[in-house]
Scaffold this motif. Structure first.
Motif, PDB file in Angstrom:
ATOM      1  N   LEU A   1      -2.510  -4.649  44.777  1.00  0.00           N
ATOM      2  CA  LEU A   1      -1.843  -4.378  43.507  1.00  0.00           C
ATOM      3  C   LEU A   1      -2.693  -5.000  42.405  1.00  0.00           C
ATOM      4  O   LEU A   1      -2.968  -6.203  42.434  1.00  0.00           O
ATOM      5  CB  LEU A   1      -0.438  -4.988  43.515  1.00  0.00           C
ATOM      6  N   THR A   2      -3.118  -4.186  41.448  1.00  0.00           N
ATOM      7  CA  THR A   2      -3.997  -4.662  40.387  1.00  0.00           C
ATOM      8  C   THR A   2      -3.288  -4.600  39.043  1.00  0.00           C
ATOM      9  O   THR A   2      -2.794  -3.540  38.637  1.00  0.00           O
ATOM     10  CB  THR A   2      -5.288  -3.808  40.324  1.00  0.00           C
ATOM     11  N   LEU A   3      -3.237  -5.739  38.363  1.00  0.00           N
ATOM     12  CA  LEU A   3      -2.753  -5.794  36.986  1.00  0.00           C
ATOM     13  C   LEU A   3      -3.943  -5.379  36.132  1.00  0.00           C
ATOM     14  O   LEU A   3      -4.964  -6.068  36.112  1.00  0.00           O
ATOM     15  CB  LEU A   3      -2.303  -7.203  36.623  1.00  0.00           C
ATOM     16  N   ASN A   4      -3.838  -4.269  35.437  1.00  0.00           N
ATOM     17  CA  ASN A   4      -5.004  -3.695  34.776  1.00  0.00           C
ATOM     18  C   ASN A   4      -4.752  -3.545  33.274  1.00  0.00           C
ATOM     19  O   ASN A   4      -4.340  -2.490  32.799  1.00  0.00           O
ATOM     20  CB  ASN A   4      -5.337  -2.349  35.414  1.00  0.00           C
ATOM     21  N   ASN A   5      -4.978  -4.619  32.550  1.00  0.00           N
ATOM     22  CA  ASN A   5      -4.897  -4.618  31.090  1.00  0.00           C
ATOM     23  C   ASN A   5      -5.881  -5.670  30.574  1.00  0.00           C
ATOM     24  O   ASN A   5      -5.497  -6.632  29.914  1.00  0.00           O
ATOM     25  CB  ASN A   5      -3.467  -4.924  30.635  1.00  0.00           C
ATOM     26  N   PRO A   6      -7.168  -5.518  30.920  1.00  0.00           N
ATOM     27  CA  PRO A   6      -8.141  -6.586  30.653  1.00  0.00           C
ATOM     28  C   PRO A   6      -8.337  -6.917  29.176  1.00  0.00           C
ATOM     29  O   PRO A   6      -8.686  -8.043  28.846  1.00  0.00           O
ATOM     30  CB  PRO A   6      -9.436  -6.069  31.284  1.00  0.00           C
TER      31      PRO A   6
ATOM     32  N   ASN B   1      -4.788  -9.085  30.895  1.00  0.00           N
ATOM     33  CA  ASN B   1      -3.840  -8.540  31.868  1.00  0.00           C
ATOM     34  C   ASN B   1      -2.392  -8.912  31.585  1.00  0.00           C
ATOM     35  O   ASN B   1      -1.566  -8.989  32.490  1.00  0.00           O
ATOM     36  CB  ASN B   1      -4.250  -8.914  33.295  1.00  0.00           C
ATOM     37  N   ALA B   2      -2.069  -9.128  30.307  1.00  0.00           N
ATOM     38  CA  ALA B   2      -0.675  -9.372  29.924  1.00  0.00           C
ATOM     39  C   ALA B   2       0.140  -8.125  30.236  1.00  0.00           C
ATOM     40  O   ALA B   2      -0.328  -6.999  30.074  1.00  0.00           O
ATOM     41  CB  ALA B   2      -0.576  -9.701  28.434  1.00  0.00           C
ATOM     42  N   PHE B   3       1.379  -8.329  30.670  1.00  0.00           N
ATOM     43  CA  PHE B   3       2.269  -7.221  30.990  1.00  0.00           C
ATOM     44  C   PHE B   3       2.745  -6.550  29.710  1.00  0.00           C
ATOM     45  O   PHE B   3       3.437  -7.159  28.905  1.00  0.00           O
ATOM     46  CB  PHE B   3       3.510  -7.715  31.751  1.00  0.00           C
TER      47      PHE B   3
ATOM     48  N   LYS C   1     -10.907  -7.600  36.012  1.00  0.00           N
ATOM     49  CA  LYS C   1     -11.965  -8.315  35.272  1.00  0.00           C
ATOM     50  C   LYS C   1     -11.820  -9.834  35.306  1.00  0.00           C
ATOM     51  O   LYS C   1     -11.869 -10.498  34.272  1.00  0.00           O
ATOM     52  CB  LYS C   1     -12.031  -7.816  33.831  1.00  0.00           C
ATOM     53  N   ASN C   2     -11.615 -10.378  36.480  1.00  0.00           N
ATOM     54  CA  ASN C   2     -11.641 -11.835  36.699  1.00  0.00           C
ATOM     55  C   ASN C   2     -10.583 -12.633  35.946  1.00  0.00           C
ATOM     56  O   ASN C   2     -10.760 -13.818  35.685  1.00  0.00           O
ATOM     57  CB  ASN C   2     -13.034 -12.402  36.379  1.00  0.00           C
ATOM     58  N   THR C   3      -9.491 -12.013  35.551  1.00  0.00           N
ATOM     59  CA  THR C   3      -8.377 -12.719  34.921  1.00  0.00           C
ATOM     60  C   THR C   3      -7.118 -12.295  35.651  1.00  0.00           C
ATOM     61  O   THR C   3      -6.892 -11.106  35.846  1.00  0.00           O
ATOM     62  CB  THR C   3      -8.244 -12.341  33.432  1.00  0.00           C
ATOM     63  N   PHE C   4      -6.289 -13.274  36.047  1.00  0.00           N
ATOM     64  CA  PHE C   4      -5.076 -12.876  36.756  1.00  0.00           C
ATOM     65  C   PHE C   4      -4.085 -12.253  35.788  1.00  0.00           C
ATOM     66  O   PHE C   4      -3.936 -11.050  35.726  1.00  0.00           O
ATOM     67  CB  PHE C   4      -4.447 -14.036  37.523  1.00  0.00           C
ATOM     68  N   CYS C   5      -3.408 -13.058  34.978  1.00  0.00           N
ATOM     69  CA  CYS C   5      -2.409 -12.530  34.054  1.00  0.00           C
ATOM     70  C   CYS C   5      -2.068 -13.601  33.032  1.00  0.00           C
ATOM     71  O   CYS C   5      -1.779 -14.739  33.384  1.00  0.00           O
ATOM     72  CB  CYS C   5      -1.161 -12.114  34.816  1.00  0.00           C
TER      73      CYS C   5
END
Length: 143
Positions: free
Chosen positions: A59-64, A68-70, A100-104
């Motif tokens: 599962l990838t959070l994809n908002n670099p 990656n904020a929701f 891109k190397n950032t969780f969230c």
């Protein structure tokens, strides 16, 4: 034991979803369709799910651009992905990571503010903070 608790929890949630019962508690002033309409007003990013043949999901959070904020749309997509994973009978595990190397960095505070009621404002939820009013007022009034 843990597996049986998880299975019980998932099956109860799945039954709620199948019967059309709202997951939002209307006693707190939240109505599912209203919440969805508000969240849809905050686009950006995506929640991507890759299901591998070995039973491991990614599962990838994809908002670099926003660390990656929701966004509101991402919150809705996360619910969809969780439901998809609950129905994935071959699933054995899940890796959650950010693009891109950032969780969230958290949630889009504009979406949080839009969902706030007089009982759940950012200012009230943090009133007991030992940091005082400085950081709260900057966040609350900058939205």
């Amino acid at each position: 034991m843990a597996k049986s608790l998880l299975t019980t929890s998932l099956s109860a949630r799945t039954k709620l979803l199948q019967t059309g019962v709202s997951l939002y508690n209307t006693s707190h002033g939240f109505h599912e369709e209203e919440v969805k309409k508000i969240l849809e007003q905050f686009p950006g990013g995506s929640i991507d799910l890759q299901k591998n043949q070995n039973g491991i999901g990614i599962l990838t959070l994809n908002n670099p651009n926003k660390m990656n904020a929701f966004s509101g749309v991402m919150m809705l997509q996360l619910l969809e992905r969780v439901i998809e994973l609950e129905n994935w009978t071959e699933g054995k595990g899940l890796i959650v990571h950010g693009a891109k190397n950032t969780f969230c960095s958290g949630s889009d505070l504009n979406a949080v503010k839009a969902l706030s009621t007089s009982e759940t404002t950012v200012d009230k939820c943090c009133s007991g903070s030992r940091l005082g009013n400085g950081w709260r007022s900057r966040i609350y009034y900058s939205m």
